[in-house]
Design a protein around this motif. Structure first.
Motif, PDB file in Angstrom:
ATOM      1  N   ARG A  34       0.822  -1.221   0.000  1.00  5.58           N
ATOM      2  CA  ARG A  34       0.000   0.000   0.000  1.00  5.58           C
ATOM      3  C   ARG A  34       0.849   1.260   0.000  1.00  5.58           C
ATOM      4  N   CYS A  35       2.134   1.130   0.311  1.00  2.00           N
ATOM      5  CA  CYS A  35       3.027   2.288   0.301  1.00  2.00           C
ATOM      6  C   CYS A  35       3.702   2.477  -1.045  1.00  2.00           C
ATOM      7  N   ALA A  36       3.392   1.659  -2.036  1.00  2.00           N
ATOM      8  CA  ALA A  36       3.963   1.823  -3.366  1.00  2.00           C
ATOM      9  C   ALA A  36       3.427   3.102  -3.990  1.00  2.00           C
ATOM     10  N   ASP A  37       3.979   3.472  -5.160  1.00  2.00           N
ATOM     11  CA  ASP A  37       3.545   4.697  -5.834  1.00  2.00           C
ATOM     12  C   ASP A  37       2.024   4.740  -5.972  1.00  2.00           C
ATOM     13  N   SER A  38       1.455   3.600  -6.324  1.00  2.00           N
ATOM     14  CA  SER A  38       0.003   3.444  -6.304  1.00  2.00           C
ATOM     15  C   SER A  38      -0.258   2.035  -5.776  1.00  2.00           C
ATOM     16  N   PRO A  39      -1.257   1.878  -4.919  1.00  2.00           N
ATOM     17  CA  PRO A  39      -1.477   0.572  -4.286  1.00  2.00           C
ATOM     18  C   PRO A  39      -1.613  -0.545  -5.306  1.00  2.00           C
ATOM     19  N   ILE A  40      -0.926  -1.647  -5.031  1.00  3.44           N
ATOM     20  CA  ILE A  40      -0.974  -2.795  -5.943  1.00  3.44           C
ATOM     21  C   ILE A  40      -2.221  -3.625  -5.679  1.00  3.44           C
TER      22      ILE A  40
ATOM     23  N   ALA B 192       9.632  -8.127   2.945  1.00  4.19           N
ATOM     24  CA  ALA B 192       9.844  -6.754   2.473  1.00  4.19           C
ATOM     25  C   ALA B 192      10.409  -6.755   1.059  1.00  4.19           C
ATOM     26  N   ARG B 193      11.323  -7.669   0.788  1.00  3.52           N
ATOM     27  CA  ARG B 193      11.899  -7.746  -0.558  1.00  3.52           C
ATOM     28  C   ARG B 193      10.848  -8.191  -1.572  1.00  3.52           C
ATOM     29  N   LEU B 194       9.962  -9.107  -1.176  1.00  5.49           N
ATOM     30  CA  LEU B 194       8.894  -9.542  -2.072  1.00  5.49           C
ATOM     31  C   LEU B 194       8.013  -8.357  -2.454  1.00  5.49           C
ATOM     32  N   ALA B 195       7.708  -7.490  -1.492  1.00 11.44           N
ATOM     33  CA  ALA B 195       6.892  -6.313  -1.800  1.00 11.44           C
ATOM     34  C   ALA B 195       7.585  -5.421  -2.817  1.00 11.44           C
ATOM     35  N   ARG B 196       8.894  -5.230  -2.662  1.00 11.52           N
ATOM     36  CA  ARG B 196       9.637  -4.401  -3.603  1.00 11.52           C
ATOM     37  C   ARG B 196       9.663  -5.038  -4.988  1.00 11.52           C
ATOM     38  N   LEU B 197       9.886  -6.347  -5.028  1.00 10.49           N
ATOM     39  CA  LEU B 197       9.933  -7.030  -6.316  1.00 10.49           C
ATOM     40  C   LEU B 197       8.587  -6.985  -7.029  1.00 10.49           C
ATOM     41  N   LEU B 198       7.498  -7.094  -6.260  1.00 12.58           N
ATOM     42  CA  LEU B 198       6.165  -6.969  -6.852  1.00 12.58           C
ATOM     43  C   LEU B 198       5.974  -5.602  -7.501  1.00 12.58           C
TER      44      LEU B 198
ATOM     45  N   GLU C  98       6.054  -4.356 -16.311  1.00 14.83           N
ATOM     46  CA  GLU C  98       4.996  -4.847 -17.203  1.00 14.83           C
ATOM     47  C   GLU C  98       3.649  -4.317 -16.718  1.00 14.83           C
ATOM     48  N   PRO C  99       3.416  -3.018 -16.877  1.00 16.70           N
ATOM     49  CA  PRO C  99       2.192  -2.424 -16.311  1.00 16.70           C
ATOM     50  C   PRO C  99       0.907  -2.993 -16.892  1.00 16.70           C
ATOM     51  N   ALA C 100       0.966  -3.544 -18.100  1.00 13.66           N
ATOM     52  CA  ALA C 100      -0.252  -4.061 -18.717  1.00 13.66           C
ATOM     53  C   ALA C 100      -0.644  -5.429 -18.175  1.00 13.66           C
ATOM     54  N   LYS C 101       0.280  -6.097 -17.521  1.00 12.49           N
ATOM     55  CA  LYS C 101      -0.025  -7.420 -16.969  1.00 12.49           C
ATOM     56  C   LYS C 101      -0.803  -7.271 -15.661  1.00 12.49           C
ATOM     57  N   GLY C 102      -1.269  -8.388 -15.135  1.00 14.60           N
ATOM     58  CA  GLY C 102      -2.058  -8.351 -13.913  1.00 14.60           C
ATOM     59  C   GLY C 102      -1.271  -8.816 -12.702  1.00 14.60           C
ATOM     60  N   VAL C 103      -1.966  -8.877 -11.575  1.00 14.29           N
ATOM     61  CA  VAL C 103      -1.334  -9.241 -10.308  1.00 14.29           C
ATOM     62  C   VAL C 103      -0.743 -10.646 -10.373  1.00 14.29           C
TER      63      VAL C 103
ATOM     64  N   CYS D  14       3.156 -11.262  -9.448  1.00 18.29           N
ATOM     65  CA  CYS D  14       3.527 -12.124  -8.321  1.00 18.29           C
ATOM     66  C   CYS D  14       4.417 -13.275  -8.779  1.00 18.29           C
ATOM     67  N   ALA D  15       4.125 -13.817  -9.956  1.00 15.97           N
ATOM     68  CA  ALA D  15       4.948 -14.919 -10.466  1.00 15.97           C
ATOM     69  C   ALA D  15       6.376 -14.449 -10.727  1.00 15.97           C
ATOM     70  N   VAL D  16       6.513 -13.264 -11.335  1.00 13.64           N
ATOM     71  CA  VAL D  16       7.846 -12.726 -11.618  1.00 13.64           C
ATOM     72  C   VAL D  16       8.585 -12.424 -10.321  1.00 13.64           C
ATOM     73  N   ALA D  17       7.871 -11.837  -9.358  1.00 17.79           N
ATOM     74  CA  ALA D  17       8.513 -11.479  -8.093  1.00 17.79           C
ATOM     75  C   ALA D  17       8.992 -12.707  -7.339  1.00 17.79           C
ATOM     76  N   LEU D  18       8.165 -13.729  -7.268  1.00 12.42           N
ATOM     77  CA  LEU D  18       8.563 -14.949  -6.562  1.00 12.42           C
ATOM     78  C   LEU D  18       9.722 -15.639  -7.271  1.00 12.42           C
ATOM     79  N   GLN D  19       9.702 -15.624  -8.600  1.00 14.51           N
ATOM     80  CA  GLN D  19      10.813 -16.219  -9.342  1.00 14.51           C
ATOM     81  C   GLN D  19      12.110 -15.462  -9.058  1.00 14.51           C
ATOM     82  N   SER D  20      12.024 -14.134  -9.048  1.00 15.11           N
ATOM     83  CA  SER D  20      13.210 -13.329  -8.755  1.00 15.11           C
ATOM     84  C   SER D  20      13.715 -13.594  -7.350  1.00 15.11           C
ATOM     85  N   LEU D  21      12.790 -13.778  -6.434  1.00 19.16           N
ATOM     86  CA  LEU D  21      13.168 -14.007  -5.041  1.00 19.16           C
ATOM     87  C   LEU D  21      13.971 -15.285  -4.897  1.00 19.16           C
TER      88      LEU D  21
END
Length: 637
Positions: A194-200, A225-231, A238-243, A247-254
């Protein structure tokens, strides 16, 4: 994008600086360490504010605040990964103080010397012993009671993070013990999102089951905390993609980032593609034309053969960016499609291609000079290089760059030096080396003007926060080179007049040096530091400086040097200020007159000049009696 990047985590799970995109710190425009003086590393104010917005109170936080405020010292215990480091920082951040919270550190594994003389009024201190071995803990344990008493007397506060095996505790020390329980992981994640530029997302129901499963496994809060940043980074990539996709990209990066980077680098067998990859990683968020020019410069630095193909037969930049999994964003900047990819590429190349390190230093030295680079791009380039060179524990390359940039007295060169020195000073492993080098440079008679400007900034804004006395020494040397280090005297006086102990130390330095050296700057500094309002007014709830015998002695010594070694025109204006203050304040005015009389007593010319100067003043008679007494002519009354 902005400035010099710092990213990382605390040992137990408190995020150091995470959030949307690459995070950056700006450093804007030795005296060897005193034996027994503990290093005091500042806790960055901007990070504390950032953390405050994302922090979720653990169970027991309210009681912890109450106990810390009431008793001054708190021993914080919690399971690893429960956010105890972040909790300690928020406890100190929630208190008022005259300076930012600071962290006590021991040198090279040695227990911090909890020396009372290094504790200032209202200090907020963190002592992190989470990784301490038993012998180090036992030393600190035995020193804590006396240090606690000093903490209370100075109106200060101390939070100690305990090691995993901190028992047994004495009854006295155990009285300050408090245990917290980690907050629920999903609350921490949602607060950060919720603290991101716009809530995810607005609720946990909007997150896929993979995220719920991951958080339910109680990973360390640093990973949440890192997962939130990666999300957030995945959403920006990829702003056109969905949650689901983010989440898949963030978890993979993690879980798989290092492996992903290795595979991607191995697939690139063409030198220009690897150069583009490394350039994009070293200057994240750069504009396409800057990226292209810097990449071509890197190819020249490694002596790569020129591309002889006609221009129109070569790949478009967009094709080359696709090959390294990067793209031009709507704002015109180039970034990778995967979160956290740039620092991972930097680390991989630096580790697995050590032969590139020397060519990269030459590349950075030249590329920073490109007129096309913006200030942010230049800062990011210096930061990326500093990050890797300091990671391997060799500060020589970074200092070499500062020497090279010293040839220019231009804004870009000064800012590049500030960034490089700021990173070196802020690194736990190289901070002492950089402070010593800055001390050596500050004493040079022919210090290059651009380097002098950079030293003023880093002394006043970086060293002063963690080692204020060392900053004073460096600024004092720089202030003596007024033609090469403008504003050094101003920054020195700002530092000194804000802290009573530093003010005393500066008066003692001037008393020591005025009889020995001809520096004109010391006369000017003494006039400012010994201005009667600074000496007479109480400060930090402590008595005025003139109440101290050592201060009066230092003032007398300094005045004696002025009266006997300097032309009258250099000290008469200050004497006039002291006489006017003596007229206005009878109690401390008599002390001022005593100092003047005893300082001038061995110089008949100075005695006569002071007496004539005092004739228009109501204090003239008082001064005459003290001048006579100082010369042994009659007792003072």
């Amino acid at each position: 994008m902005s400035g010099a990047s710092f990213t990382g985590v605390q040992s137990d799970g408190g995020p150091v600086h995470t959030g949307s995109g690459t995070q950056h710190n700006h450093f804007n425009f030795h005296e060897p360490r005193t034996p027994g003086a503990p290093p005091l590393r500042p806790l960055a104010v901007d990070h504390l504010a950032w953390l405050h917005r994302r922090f979720v109170d653990p169970t027991g936080m309210g009681k912890a605040r109450e106990r810390l405020e009431g008793q001054g010292t708190l021993l914080l215990d919690a399971a690893p990964g429960s956010g105890r480091s972040a909790t300690a920082r928020m406890l100190l951040h929630g208190l008022k103080g005259p300076r930012p919270p600071r962290q006590l550190l021991g040198d090279e594994g040695i227990a911090p010397d909890l020396a009372n003389e290094h504790l200032s009024d209202g200090d907020r201190l963190l002592l992190d012993l989470t990784e301490a071995e038993q012998p180090k803990w036992e030393l600190v344990h035995d020193r804590l009671p006396s240090f606690h008493q000093s903490v209370r007397e100075r109106g200060a506060h101390l939070v100690v993070l305990l090691p995993r095996q901190a028992h047994p505790l004495s009854n006295e020390v155990a009285a300050w013990l408090h245990t917290i329980v980690r907050p629920e992981g999903m609350r921490v994640l949602l607060r950060a999102l919720r603290c991101a530029d716009s809530p995810i997302v607005g609720s946990p129901d909007e997150l896929p089951s993979t995220v719920h499963t991951y958080v339910a496994g109680d990973p360390p809060l640093r990973d949440i905390a890192r997962l939130a940043r990666l999300l957030d980074e995945a959403r920006h990539a990829e702003p056109a993609k969905g949650v689901e996709r983010w989440c898949a990209v963030a978890l993979q990066s993690l879980h798989q980032l290092a492996t992903t980077v290795k595979g991607a680098v191995d697939k690139l067998d063409a030198g220009p593609d690897r150069a583009l990859l490394l350039t994009a990683a070293m200057i994240p968020g750069s504009r396409p034309h800057v990226l292209h020019a810097a990449g071509e410069e890197l190819l020249r630095a490694v002596r790569h053969p020129a591309d002889e193909r006609p221009l129109l037969e070569r790949e478009w930049l967009s094709q080359r960016l696709t090959a390294i999994d990067a793209a031009v964003r709507p704002d015109g900047s180039v970034s990778f499609n995967k979160p956290d990819y740039a620092p991972a590429v930097r680390a991989h190349v630096w580790t697995h291609m050590p032969a590139l390190r020397q060519p990269m230093r030459a590349w950075v030295e030249r590329t920073v000079r490109f007129p096309s680079l913006s200030s942010d791009e230049r800062d990011a380039l210096v930061a990326g290089y500093a990050e890797q060179s300091l990671r391997t524990g060799d500060p020589g390359d970074l200092l070499s760059l500062v020497r090279r940039w010293s040839r220019w007295d231009e804004p870009w060169a000064v800012q590049a030096m500030i960034q490089a020195l700021g990173h070196g000073l802020s690194d736990a492993g190289t901070g002492r080396t950089f402070r010593q080098q800055i001390y050596d440079w500050a004493k040079e008679e022919d210090i290059p003007p651009g380097r002098a400007r950079a030293l003023v900034v880093v002394s006043a804004e970086v060293i002063a926060v963690s080692h204020p006395r060392q900053a004073l020494v460096r600024l004092h040397h720089l202030a003596r080179r007024t033609g090469r280090a403008p504003k050094a005297d101003q920054r020195l006086l700002e530092l000194v007049t804000a802290d009573r102990q530093l003010h005393r130390h500066m008066l003692h330095r001037l008393a020591r040096d005025l009889p020995l050296h001809p520096w004109q700057a010391d006369v000017t500094l003494f006039r400012a530091c010994a201005a009667p309002p600074h000496l007479i007014a109480p400060r930090e709830d402590r008595p005025p400086l003139l109440d101290r015998h050592d201060v009066r002695t230092a003032l007398t010594t300094a005045w004696r040097a002025l009266c006997t070694r300097r032309a009258e025109a250099e000290w008469l204006p200050q004497a006039e200020e002291w006489l006017s203050a003596a007229d206005a304040d009878r109690r401390y005015g008599d002390v001022l007159l005593d100092v003047l009389a005893w300082a001038a007593r061995h110089s008949p010319g100075a005695v006569a000049r002071l007496y004539v100067l005092s004739l228009p003043h109501p204090c003239s008679g008082r001064l005459r009696r003290r001048l006579d007494a100082a010369q042994g002519l009659r007792p003072a009354r």
